[in-house]
Design an enzyme around this catalytic site. Structure first.
Site, PDB file in Angstrom:
ATOM      1  N   ASP A  18       0.852  -1.188   0.000  1.00  0.00           N
ATOM      2  CA  ASP A  18       0.000   0.000   0.000  1.00  0.00           C
ATOM      3  C   ASP A  18       0.892   1.243   0.000  1.00  0.00           C
ATOM      4  O   ASP A  18       2.118   1.142  -0.102  1.00  0.00           O
ATOM      5  CB  ASP A  18      -0.961  -0.018   1.196  1.00  0.00           C
ATOM      6  CG  ASP A  18      -0.255  -0.024   2.543  1.00  0.00           C
ATOM      7  OD1 ASP A  18       0.956   0.287   2.624  1.00  0.00           O
ATOM      8  OD2 ASP A  18      -0.918  -0.343   3.550  1.00  0.00           O
ATOM      9  N   ALA A  19       0.311   2.397   0.171  1.00  0.00           N
ATOM     10  CA  ALA A  19       1.066   3.653   0.124  1.00  0.00           C
ATOM     11  C   ALA A  19       2.108   3.756   1.228  1.00  0.00           C
ATOM     12  O   ALA A  19       3.086   4.490   1.094  1.00  0.00           O
ATOM     13  CB  ALA A  19       0.106   4.844   0.208  1.00  0.00           C
TER      14      ALA A  19
END
Length: 134
Positions: A18-19
């Site tokens: 994810d980020a």
């Protein structure tokens, strides 16, 4: 059912995260799928073998416990061990590990189905026998 645990090496790529650089939860299931697939291939039951019997194995049920996060560039191991072979299903105990650390543990129940109609069918005797002694 089996004492032997199959292990498949993995590395975490940016597409897995994810980020924040942490592995997205569904990717642990993908890692486990790879381990099951490679385990079956090592037993002599790769996709060609299974498809030629008009079979597929599909996931019926998954129970998973996420314990620690994997991160970008980690080297991991996805494991698979058969704990039960039923008439039409196979139950695996699986894990994703980083060294000695357990990141996720799961029990995955797969069902043997016919490819032409996706109805459950018996696990072939050759597969049952091999997995019972793997």
């Amino acid at each position: 059912m089996t004492e032997a645990e199959f292990s498949w090496p993995l590395r975490v790529y940016i597409e897995d995260t994810d980020a924040g650089g942490i592995v997205y939860y569904v990717n642990y299931l993908k890692y486990m799928e790879r381990a099951r697939t490679e385990f079956m291939r090592e037993q002599g039951f790769g996709k060609d073998y299974v498809f030629n019997l008009n079979l597929m194995f599909v996931v019926r049920d998954v129970q998973i416990n996420y314990q620690l996060p994997a991160r970008l560039d980690d080297e991991l191991q996805a494991t698979a061990r058969v704990i039960e072979v039923g008439a039409a299903n196979i139950v695996f105990e699986q894990a994703v590990l980083r060294g000695a650390e357990s990141l996720a543990q799961a029990q995955v129940n797969i069902v043997s189905v016919r490819r032409d109609n996706t109805r459950p069918t018996r696990v072939p005797a050759a597969i049952r026998s091999a997995l019972s002694t793997a």
